[in-house]
Design a protein around this motif. Structure first.
Motif, PDB file in Angstrom:
ATOM      1  N   GLU A  88      38.765  52.068  10.230  1.00  0.00           N
ATOM      2  CA  GLU A  88      39.453  51.983  11.523  1.00  0.00           C
ATOM      3  C   GLU A  88      38.644  51.163  12.517  1.00  0.00           C
ATOM      4  O   GLU A  88      39.201  50.387  13.301  1.00  0.00           O
ATOM      5  CB  GLU A  88      39.732  53.384  12.073  1.00  0.00           C
ATOM      6  N   GLY A 136      44.584  53.838  16.560  1.00  0.00           N
ATOM      7  CA  GLY A 136      44.415  53.843  15.116  1.00  0.00           C
ATOM      8  C   GLY A 136      45.190  54.992  14.501  1.00  0.00           C
ATOM      9  O   GLY A 136      45.908  55.719  15.189  1.00  0.00           O
ATOM     10  N   GLU A 137      45.041  55.193  13.213  1.00  0.00           N
ATOM     11  CA  GLU A 137      45.737  56.286  12.536  1.00  0.00           C
ATOM     12  C   GLU A 137      45.171  57.647  12.941  1.00  0.00           C
ATOM     13  O   GLU A 137      45.884  58.639  12.994  1.00  0.00           O
ATOM     14  CB  GLU A 137      45.627  56.109  11.020  1.00  0.00           C
TER      15      GLU A 137
END
Length: 277
Positions: free
Chosen positions: A4, A80-81
């Motif tokens: 990330e 980000g995730e």
């Protein structure tokens, strides 16, 4: 997490990430990162904090626009995730372990300016009553006095840095720059001034009375000041909340946390004795 961070740096066009080091932080993850474009510090935030963090960054930008030196991020938050990331260029700074009289005056002026500006923000007041199951008479006395004054303190609030202390002030070319805006919120301005005066005057269990008074005198030249005694004790609400936060963790199994608890309890007790004189 490395993947990330690499995505963040590609998005910011900062090149390839070369090395990552995790910096200790109790509240959120912080990374020291070297990339093709240079040296950076990256903060990671969970989703539930993001609106508050965005508002805090916006306040720092407004302070910068009004002549208060702030270290601002490179671009906006990156989603980000896992959560959100904010990138800062590493700021080369001078070590200032011992502040001189001019330094103290500059810091008091900056805090007064923040309070006088009182920039518009959706941020709220974080004051809250403290309950701590700790058998220390001096500390319990301080907690009671702090809690007693909270209602009146909330009648006068301004936006402030709220973590205005040496580790969050970097010096370059003899000028102070503010960092770490994760505590920015509404506070009582006089209580905040008392807290900062004590913080800059305190060292290893002793208080430099002359420095404490100099800070407050300089602050009062530039900003209104409420002489009510209760605000002296409300000034410790932030430190008491931090102590309560640590107490919620399994601090007795962590030597670093145990030392921080001992140091903070001692500092709070010193403050209570000093301010009661």
């Amino acid at each position: 997490m490395r993947e990330e961070l690499e995505a963040v740096f590609r998005n910011r066009e900062l090149g390839t990430v070369r090395s990552v080091r995790v910096i200790d932080s109790y509240q959120n993850q912080v990374f020291d990162v070297f990339a093709d474009a240079g040296h950076f510090v990256v903060k990671y935030y969970e989703d539930e904090l993001i609106q508050k963090r965005k508002a805090q960054v916006e306040v720092s930008k407004k302070w910068q626009e009004n002549g208060i030196n702030c270290i601002l991020p490179v671009g906006d938050f990156y989603k980000g995730e896992r959560g959100y990331y904010l990138v800062y260029e590493y700021f080369e700074n001078e070590s200032r372990k011992n502040l001189n009289d001019d330094d103290i005056k500059k810091l008091a002026q900056i805090q007064a300016k923040m309070h006088e500006l009182n920039v518009s923000s959706t941020l709220l007041c974080d004051y809250r009553e403290i309950e701590l199951n700790i058998q220390r008479d001096e500390l319990q006395d301080l907690i009671q006095k702090c809690n007693k004054g909270l209602a009146n303190a909330k009648k006068e609030l301004v936006i402030s840095h709220n973590d205005f202390k040496p580790k969050n002030i970097l010096w370059h070319a003899n000028e102070p720059y503010l960092v770490d805006f994760d505590a920015v919120s509404k506070v009582n301005p006089t209580a905040a001034a008392y807290e900062s005066a004590f913080t800059f005057a305190y060292d290893k269990g002793t208080v430099d009375v002359d420095r404490f008074k100099k800070y407050l005198r300089e602050y009062q030249k530039h900003c209104a000041f409420n002489q009510s005694d209760y605000l002296k004790y409300v000034s410790m609400n932030g430190k008491l909340r931090w102590l309560a936060f640590i107490y919620e963790k399994d601090w007795r199994r962590d030597l670093n946390l145990m030392k921080e608890v001992d140091d903070l309890v001692f500092e709070l007790e010193v403050f209570n004795k000093f301010i009661s004189l």
